[in-house]
Design a protein around this motif. Structure first.
Motif, PDB file in Angstrom:
ATOM      1  N   GLN A  24       0.827  -1.204   0.000  1.00 33.98           N
ATOM      2  CA  GLN A  24       0.000   0.000   0.000  1.00 33.98           C
ATOM      3  C   GLN A  24       0.859   1.251   0.000  1.00 33.98           C
ATOM      4  O   GLN A  24       0.519   2.239  -0.641  1.00 33.98           O
ATOM      5  CB  GLN A  24      -0.949  -0.014   1.191  1.00 33.98           C
ATOM      6  N   LYS A  25       1.987   1.227   0.708  1.00 32.97           N
ATOM      7  CA  LYS A  25       2.897   2.369   0.707  1.00 32.97           C
ATOM      8  C   LYS A  25       3.522   2.562  -0.668  1.00 32.97           C
ATOM      9  O   LYS A  25       3.674   3.688  -1.140  1.00 32.97           O
ATOM     10  CB  LYS A  25       3.998   2.184   1.744  1.00 32.97           C
ATOM     11  N   ALA A  26       3.882   1.466  -1.319  1.00 32.91           N
ATOM     12  CA  ALA A  26       4.507   1.560  -2.640  1.00 32.91           C
ATOM     13  C   ALA A  26       3.525   2.042  -3.697  1.00 32.91           C
ATOM     14  O   ALA A  26       3.931   2.659  -4.689  1.00 32.91           O
ATOM     15  CB  ALA A  26       5.075   0.207  -3.036  1.00 32.91           C
ATOM     16  N   ASN A  27       2.252   1.786  -3.510  1.00 32.26           N
ATOM     17  CA  ASN A  27       1.239   2.199  -4.472  1.00 32.26           C
ATOM     18  C   ASN A  27       0.484   3.452  -4.045  1.00 32.26           C
ATOM     19  O   ASN A  27      -0.592   3.718  -4.563  1.00 32.26           O
ATOM     20  CB  ASN A  27       0.240   1.064  -4.703  1.00 32.26           C
ATOM     21  N   SER A  28       1.038   4.221  -3.136  1.00 33.70           N
ATOM     22  CA  SER A  28       0.342   5.418  -2.678  1.00 33.70           C
ATOM     23  C   SER A  28       0.325   6.490  -3.769  1.00 33.70           C
ATOM     24  O   SER A  28       1.166   6.518  -4.670  1.00 33.70           O
ATOM     25  CB  SER A  28       0.982   5.972  -1.409  1.00 33.70           C
ATOM     26  N   VAL A  29      -0.630   7.364  -3.670  1.00 32.13           N
ATOM     27  CA  VAL A  29      -0.820   8.409  -4.673  1.00 32.13           C
ATOM     28  C   VAL A  29       0.352   9.390  -4.667  1.00 32.13           C
ATOM     29  O   VAL A  29       0.740   9.906  -5.721  1.00 32.13           O
ATOM     30  CB  VAL A  29      -2.159   9.148  -4.409  1.00 32.13           C
ATOM     31  N   ASN A  30       0.951   9.617  -3.511  1.00 30.46           N
ATOM     32  CA  ASN A  30       2.061  10.572  -3.422  1.00 30.46           C
ATOM     33  C   ASN A  30       3.236  10.162  -4.301  1.00 30.46           C
ATOM     34  O   ASN A  30       3.876  11.011  -4.928  1.00 30.46           O
ATOM     35  CB  ASN A  30       2.529  10.699  -1.972  1.00 30.46           C
ATOM     36  N   ILE A  31       3.514   8.877  -4.371  1.00 33.69           N
ATOM     37  CA  ILE A  31       4.627   8.415  -5.186  1.00 33.69           C
ATOM     38  C   ILE A  31       4.312   8.609  -6.667  1.00 33.69           C
ATOM     39  O   ILE A  31       5.168   9.001  -7.456  1.00 33.69           O
ATOM     40  CB  ILE A  31       4.969   6.951  -4.850  1.00 33.69           C
ATOM     41  N   TYR A  32       3.076   8.354  -7.051  1.00 33.78           N
ATOM     42  CA  TYR A  32       2.699   8.567  -8.446  1.00 33.78           C
ATOM     43  C   TYR A  32       2.767  10.045  -8.825  1.00 33.78           C
ATOM     44  O   TYR A  32       3.122  10.390  -9.949  1.00 33.78           O
ATOM     45  CB  TYR A  32       1.301   8.013  -8.724  1.00 33.78           C
ATOM     46  N   VAL A  33       2.446  10.915  -7.898  1.00 36.63           N
ATOM     47  CA  VAL A  33       2.546  12.356  -8.162  1.00 36.63           C
ATOM     48  C   VAL A  33       4.008  12.754  -8.352  1.00 36.63           C
ATOM     49  O   VAL A  33       4.338  13.546  -9.244  1.00 36.63           O
ATOM     50  CB  VAL A  33       1.889  13.156  -7.006  1.00 36.63           C
ATOM     51  N   ILE A  34       4.889  12.199  -7.543  1.00 36.46           N
ATOM     52  CA  ILE A  34       6.317  12.502  -7.662  1.00 36.46           C
ATOM     53  C   ILE A  34       6.853  12.042  -9.013  1.00 36.46           C
ATOM     54  O   ILE A  34       7.562  12.781  -9.707  1.00 36.46           O
ATOM     55  CB  ILE A  34       7.105  11.852  -6.501  1.00 36.46           C
ATOM     56  N   ILE A  35       6.503  10.834  -9.420  1.00 35.40           N
ATOM     57  CA  ILE A  35       6.998  10.311 -10.691  1.00 35.40           C
ATOM     58  C   ILE A  35       6.387  11.078 -11.868  1.00 35.40           C
ATOM     59  O   ILE A  35       7.076  11.354 -12.861  1.00 35.40           O
ATOM     60  CB  ILE A  35       6.732   8.799 -10.783  1.00 35.40           C
ATOM     61  N   THR A  36       5.126  11.467 -11.767  1.00 38.32           N
ATOM     62  CA  THR A  36       4.506  12.269 -12.828  1.00 38.32           C
ATOM     63  C   THR A  36       5.173  13.633 -12.941  1.00 38.32           C
ATOM     64  O   THR A  36       5.415  14.122 -14.051  1.00 38.32           O
ATOM     65  CB  THR A  36       2.999  12.443 -12.554  1.00 38.32           C
ATOM     66  N   ALA A  37       5.493  14.244 -11.816  1.00 31.75           N
ATOM     67  CA  ALA A  37       6.198  15.528 -11.844  1.00 31.75           C
ATOM     68  C   ALA A  37       7.573  15.376 -12.480  1.00 31.75           C
ATOM     69  O   ALA A  37       8.024  16.244 -13.242  1.00 31.75           O
ATOM     70  CB  ALA A  37       6.320  16.089 -10.429  1.00 31.75           C
ATOM     71  N   ALA A  38       8.245  14.264 -12.202  1.00 28.25           N
ATOM     72  CA  ALA A  38       9.560  14.024 -12.796  1.00 28.25           C
ATOM     73  C   ALA A  38       9.466  13.876 -14.310  1.00 28.25           C
ATOM     74  O   ALA A  38      10.294  14.414 -15.051  1.00 28.25           O
ATOM     75  CB  ALA A  38      10.189  12.778 -12.185  1.00 28.25           C
ATOM     76  N   VAL A  39       8.453  13.181 -14.780  1.00 27.07           N
ATOM     77  CA  VAL A  39       8.274  13.017 -16.223  1.00 27.07           C
ATOM     78  C   VAL A  39       7.957  14.362 -16.881  1.00 27.07           C
ATOM     79  O   VAL A  39       8.487  14.680 -17.952  1.00 27.07           O
ATOM     80  CB  VAL A  39       7.157  11.980 -16.502  1.00 27.07           C
ATOM     81  N   LEU A  40       7.133  15.166 -16.238  1.00 30.66           N
ATOM     82  CA  LEU A  40       6.809  16.482 -16.791  1.00 30.66           C
ATOM     83  C   LEU A  40       8.031  17.404 -16.810  1.00 30.66           C
ATOM     84  O   LEU A  40       8.225  18.159 -17.770  1.00 30.66           O
ATOM     85  CB  LEU A  40       5.667  17.123 -15.994  1.00 30.66           C
ATOM     86  N   LEU A  41       8.846  17.348 -15.771  1.00 29.66           N
ATOM     87  CA  LEU A  41      10.076  18.143 -15.755  1.00 29.66           C
ATOM     88  C   LEU A  41      11.034  17.696 -16.855  1.00 29.66           C
ATOM     89  O   LEU A  41      11.649  18.530 -17.529  1.00 29.66           O
ATOM     90  CB  LEU A  41      10.766  18.036 -14.401  1.00 29.66           C
ATOM     91  N   THR A  89      10.257  16.235 -19.678  1.00 32.96           N
ATOM     92  CA  THR A  89       9.682  16.640 -20.959  1.00 32.96           C
ATOM     93  C   THR A  89       9.864  18.133 -21.185  1.00 32.96           C
ATOM     94  O   THR A  89      10.190  18.564 -22.302  1.00 32.96           O
ATOM     95  CB  THR A  89       8.190  16.277 -21.007  1.00 32.96           C
ATOM     96  N   ALA A  90       9.686  18.927 -20.150  1.00 32.39           N
ATOM     97  CA  ALA A  90       9.898  20.375 -20.284  1.00 32.39           C
ATOM     98  C   ALA A  90      11.353  20.677 -20.606  1.00 32.39           C
ATOM     99  O   ALA A  90      11.645  21.564 -21.418  1.00 32.39           O
ATOM    100  CB  ALA A  90       9.482  21.083 -18.994  1.00 32.39           C
ATOM    101  N   GLY A  91      12.275  19.934 -20.015  1.00 32.79           N
ATOM    102  CA  GLY A  91      13.689  20.128 -20.304  1.00 32.79           C
ATOM    103  C   GLY A  91      14.028  19.805 -21.744  1.00 32.79           C
ATOM    104  O   GLY A  91      14.807  20.509 -22.389  1.00 32.79           O
ATOM    105  N   VAL A  92      13.435  18.754 -22.274  1.00 38.00           N
ATOM    106  CA  VAL A  92      13.681  18.379 -23.671  1.00 38.00           C
ATOM    107  C   VAL A  92      13.110  19.437 -24.612  1.00 38.00           C
ATOM    108  O   VAL A  92      13.762  19.848 -25.573  1.00 38.00           O
ATOM    109  CB  VAL A  92      13.083  16.986 -23.964  1.00 38.00           C
TER     110      VAL A  92
END
Length: 67
Positions: A5-22, A24-27
């Motif tokens: 449940q900790k590994a699948n928490s929403v907070n981790i998905y938000v962090i990874i989504t922010a990383a992907v958006l950053l 993509t913005a850098g590219v």
């Protein structure tokens, strides 16, 4: 099951989504060089944004591994 449940928490998905958006913005920021013609400035800022994106992604991955 608590670690799953900790590994699948929403907070981790938000962090990874922010990383992907950053990342993509850098590219896309790198392509502004062709429009405006200031190669060194846009390349440097693009690399900084990509490094920040990598660090945020690593934070999310290590949060998954820690749980």
């Amino acid at each position: 099951m608590d670690s799953m449940q900790k590994a699948n928490s929403v907070n981790i998905y938000v962090i990874i989504t922010a990383a992907v958006l950053l990342g993509t913005a850098g590219v896309f920021f790198r392509f502004l060089d062709e429009i405006f013609g200031h190669g060194f400035i846009f390349t440097s800022v693009s690399n900084i944004i990509l490094i920040i994106g990598i660090l945020v992604a690593l934070k999310g991955v290590f949060a998954i591994l820690k749980s």
